[in-house]
Design a protein around this motif. Sequence first.
Motif, short mmCIF file in Angstrom:
data_model
loop_
_atom_site.label_atom_id
_atom_site.label_comp_id
_atom_site.label_asym_id
_atom_site.label_seq_id
_atom_site.Cartn_x
_atom_site.Cartn_y
_atom_site.Cartn_z
N LEU A 156 0.88 -1.00 0.07
CA LEU A 156 0.09 -0.02 -0.11
C LEU A 156 0.81 1.32 0.01
N LEU A 157 0.84 2.15 -1.07
CA LEU A 157 1.74 3.44 -1.31
C LEU A 157 1.10 4.23 -0.29
N ALA A 158 2.31 4.98 0.30
CA ALA A 158 2.11 6.01 1.23
C ALA A 158 1.54 7.56 1.05
N TYR A 159 1.55 7.96 -0.24
CA TYR A 159 1.22 9.49 -0.61
C TYR A 159 -0.02 9.36 -1.27
N SER A 160 -0.23 8.09 -2.17
CA SER A 160 -1.26 8.06 -2.97
C SER A 160 -2.43 7.27 -2.38
N GLY A 161 -2.14 6.34 -1.48
CA GLY A 161 -3.20 5.83 -0.62
C GLY A 161 -3.55 4.31 -1.63
N SER A 168 8.63 -0.80 -6.43
CA SER A 168 9.25 0.30 -6.21
C SER A 168 8.12 1.23 -5.62
N GLY A 169 8.85 2.06 -4.82
CA GLY A 169 7.85 3.09 -4.06
C GLY A 169 8.19 3.35 -2.79
N ASP A 170 7.21 4.48 -2.29
CA ASP A 170 7.45 4.66 -0.66
C ASP A 170 6.16 4.01 -0.09
N PHE A 171 6.20 2.84 0.53
CA PHE A 171 5.30 2.20 0.96
C PHE A 171 4.75 2.60 2.48
#
Length: 207
Positions: A156-161, A168-171
Amino acid sequence: MKNLLFLFFFIFNTTTYANSELYESDLYYLEKNEVLFYKILNWWSNETQENNTEFCFKNLKVRSNNTLDLKYNDKTKKLRISTKEKFADLISVFDDTNTNLKNEYINKNYFKNLKIENIKNISSIVLSNISLSQFKKINKIKNNLAFEVEGEILGLLAYSGKVSFHKSGDFLRSCPKISDSKFNITFKILNIKTKEVLIKIFFKEKQ
């Protein structure tokens, strides 16, 4: 997991369809069960679920639920097929910089010398080498066409929800790293009336 899926399946069936249309213009299927996916995102993003990996590596399929828009250019022989609203907007389907695509299946009853241009988002696809007669044939079944994307939840991505189909990405909620896990995403254009697949595309990570 079965109990949790039953809970969300129960919520879906006891909620009016009008509410489904209000929050989601697409149909979401988690492990083949139709769900109101925004409810799952809200639950998983809650701070009490910080270490929860309940949905990791679960199969998620999304099908467009509104008539697709077809725009044909008879000079360039290009056909653009798109959704009127953003398709599968609750999912980050792929990281464009790390993704390749390949054609897995093209239905020769509809397309003879088809070429698919690079896909930057799955709400719109451009097809080249489409004759006028091919366009007319597809346009006749326009109301039966749908987009469908399917993959595994990898976090689950942090910024987009949004949930992510890529690694890849900030989770906000990370899934365990599994060495033999597969990046396996398919995109289809299908006839929902006859169940015919017109195009099937497979996305894979660049090596």
